[in-house]
Motif scaffolding. Structure first.
Motif, short mmCIF file in Angstrom:
data_model
loop_
_atom_site.label_atom_id
_atom_site.label_comp_id
_atom_site.label_asym_id
_atom_site.label_seq_id
_atom_site.Cartn_x
_atom_site.Cartn_y
_atom_site.Cartn_z
N LEU A 19 0.71 -1.37 0.23
CA LEU A 19 0.01 0.08 0.03
C LEU A 19 0.67 1.17 -0.20
O LEU A 19 0.38 2.61 -0.96
CB LEU A 19 -0.90 0.43 1.26
CG LEU A 19 -2.39 -1.30 1.29
CD1 LEU A 19 -2.74 -1.22 2.95
CD2 LEU A 19 -2.74 0.18 0.07
N VAL A 20 1.98 1.09 1.44
CA VAL A 20 2.53 2.73 1.55
C VAL A 20 3.41 2.82 -0.38
O VAL A 20 3.37 3.62 -1.02
CB VAL A 20 3.73 2.09 2.38
CG1 VAL A 20 5.18 3.87 2.47
CG2 VAL A 20 2.83 2.31 3.35
N THR A 21 4.18 1.50 -1.00
CA THR A 21 4.47 1.54 -2.03
C THR A 21 3.90 1.85 -3.72
O THR A 21 3.87 3.03 -4.12
CB THR A 21 5.28 0.03 -2.52
OG1 THR A 21 6.18 -0.47 -0.99
CG2 THR A 21 6.42 0.33 -3.66
N GLU A 22 3.21 1.25 -3.26
CA GLU A 22 2.05 2.30 -4.43
C GLU A 22 1.33 3.86 -4.17
O GLU A 22 1.21 4.80 -5.67
CB GLU A 22 0.78 1.07 -4.59
CG GLU A 22 -0.57 2.00 -5.61
CD GLU A 22 -1.59 0.66 -5.33
OE1 GLU A 22 -2.07 -0.08 -6.21
OE2 GLU A 22 -2.56 0.55 -3.76
N GLN A 23 1.21 4.20 -3.15
CA GLN A 23 0.55 5.17 -2.71
C GLN A 23 1.52 6.49 -2.25
O GLN A 23 0.56 7.56 -2.40
CB GLN A 23 -1.26 4.91 -2.44
CG GLN A 23 -1.68 4.38 -2.46
CD GLN A 23 -3.46 3.83 -1.86
OE1 GLN A 23 -3.72 4.62 -1.13
NE2 GLN A 23 -3.32 3.00 -2.12
N LEU A 24 2.03 5.73 -1.72
CA LEU A 24 2.79 7.05 -0.63
C LEU A 24 4.52 6.37 -0.82
O LEU A 24 4.92 6.24 -0.04
CB LEU A 24 2.44 7.00 0.78
CG LEU A 24 1.05 7.61 0.79
CD1 LEU A 24 0.93 7.21 2.68
CD2 LEU A 24 0.92 8.64 0.84
N PRO A 25 5.22 6.48 -1.80
CA PRO A 25 6.17 6.58 -2.46
C PRO A 25 7.07 6.88 -1.76
O PRO A 25 8.06 6.60 -1.77
CB PRO A 25 5.95 6.40 -3.83
CG PRO A 25 5.53 7.08 -4.47
CD PRO A 25 4.01 7.09 -4.07
N ASP A 26 6.77 8.30 -1.21
CA ASP A 26 8.59 9.21 -0.83
C ASP A 26 8.06 8.61 1.02
O ASP A 26 9.29 8.73 1.67
CB ASP A 26 7.97 10.22 -0.40
CG ASP A 26 8.03 11.36 -1.70
OD1 ASP A 26 8.67 10.84 -2.47
OD2 ASP A 26 6.98 12.21 -2.10
N PHE A 27 6.85 7.27 0.84
CA PHE A 27 7.78 6.89 2.72
C PHE A 27 7.96 5.73 2.96
O PHE A 27 8.05 5.09 3.65
CB PHE A 27 6.14 7.16 3.55
CG PHE A 27 5.54 8.25 3.35
CD1 PHE A 27 5.93 9.35 5.13
CD2 PHE A 27 5.00 9.13 3.04
CE1 PHE A 27 5.15 10.15 5.12
CE2 PHE A 27 4.35 10.30 2.92
CZ PHE A 27 4.48 11.35 4.21
N VAL A 28 8.00 5.48 1.53
CA VAL A 28 8.89 3.56 1.42
C VAL A 28 10.22 3.37 1.84
O VAL A 28 10.11 2.78 3.02
CB VAL A 28 8.97 2.95 0.04
CG1 VAL A 28 9.37 1.30 -0.18
CG2 VAL A 28 7.25 2.98 0.13
N HIS A 29 11.01 4.40 1.81
CA HIS A 29 12.18 4.38 2.69
C HIS A 29 12.04 4.37 4.01
O HIS A 29 13.73 3.94 4.55
CB HIS A 29 13.36 5.49 1.85
CG HIS A 29 13.41 6.53 2.61
ND1 HIS A 29 11.67 7.28 2.02
CD2 HIS A 29 13.26 7.39 3.61
CE1 HIS A 29 12.29 8.08 2.95
NE2 HIS A 29 13.47 8.14 3.28
#
Length: 304
Positions: A22-32
């Motif tokens: 979910l985070v990768t798809e919708q909030l990629p700036d948070f994935v790291h």
């Protein structure tokens, strides 16, 4: 086991891998930041998102409205709060097999007060925090079906649970004083009803209040917030700390608001009894212990 003291089963899609997708798809700036430990409340599951944030997901269909209410109202009401509380930083949509909206919130550090109870000297800080929360509630504020109701509507369940808890001691040998409990309850029923509706956390027990080695550390999980009698949250304070701390919280709250009189105190103690007899019957040991501690603080139970 009564459904109102047993947490509902979470949707099976709520897993670490789902949250990563979910985070990768919708909030990629948070994935790291990385997805970390999972924590389950009654209504929502949370996963750490780095050091500063958490992903918050409703566990059931019925809990979606609580997250939506929290996202709608908390940003409007929290501008003047000076105590720690989560802030919404991003919203997510259904995807990856997860069927409901979700959110990213700031992470508020601390241990929950059900596991690390507040010290008595935290009482004044709790009272001041509740003063900030208890602003006048508008007509369109949510109505909480458990806490926005008249005292008399709680009567059958409270009497049933007092009787049930008297059958066996608590986890540390606590015993219910039925006569004392029913005296508290009868006084609450006889008290003058409130005439003021205020914004209330409405779920202000130890699992939603944070402790820093016994100092007040903030308030989390605002999904149940509603228009309530101001005595509701003050009654819940019995789940947080010893009786001296409760008295200090009420005294500080009364000093700052002028709301505390004998009827207010009777209602607050009735709310405390109603809540504590419910959580004392929980199948979760830490919650059971919190309920019995609250009953002792209230004077409705005694230790061995």
């Amino acid at each position: 086991m009564s459904s109102d003291i047993t947490p509902p089963v979470a949707h099976p899609s709520i897993t670490h891998d789902t949250v990563v997708r979910l985070v990768t798809e919708q909030l990629p700036d948070f994935v790291h930041l990385g997805i970390g430990e999972r924590f389950d409340g009654w209504d929502c599951a949370m996963f750490r998102l780095g050091e500063q944030y958490a992903v918050r997901l409703p566990r059931t269909q019925g809990a979606v409205r609580f997250l939506q209410a929290e996202m709608h109202w908390v940003p409007q009401l929290s501008g003047g709060w000076d105590f720690p509380a989560p802030r919404f930083v991003a919203h997510g949509l259904p995807s990856q097999g997860y069927p409901w909206p979700w959110a990213v919130v700031t992470w508020v550090p601390g241990e929950t007060a059900d596991t690390v109870p507040l010290r008595a000297d935290a009482g004044a800080a709790v009272g001041r925090a509740l003063v900030q929360v208890h602003t006048p509630a508008p007509d369109d504020a949510p109505f909480n079906t458990e806490q926005s109701i008249p005292m008399a509507d709680r009567d059958p369940k409270v009497r049933e649970r007092v009787t049930e808890l008297a059958k066996e001691p608590g986890p540390l040998g606590e015993t219910m004083n039925v006569a004392a409990a029913l005296t508290i309850w009868d006084a609450a029923l006889a008290a003058r009803e409130h005439t003021e509706w205020v914004w209330s956390h409405a779920d202000f027990h130890g699992a939603n209040v944070l402790s820093h080695d016994g100092a007040f550390g903030g308030i989390v999980d605002w999904g149940s917030m509603a228009m309530c009698d101001p005595a509701v949250d003050l009654g819940f304070v019995h789940t947080l700390m010893p009786r001296a701390g409760v008295d200090a919280a009420v005294a500080e709250y009364g000093r700052l608001t002028g709301r505390v009189d004998n009827d207010f105190l009777a209602r607050a103690r009735g709310i405390a009894l109603s809540k504590c007899v419910g959580v004392a019957m929980s199948p979760r040991p830490v919650t059971t212990a919190m309920g019995w501690r609250g009953l002792v603080a209230l004077g409705a139970a005694s230790t061995a």
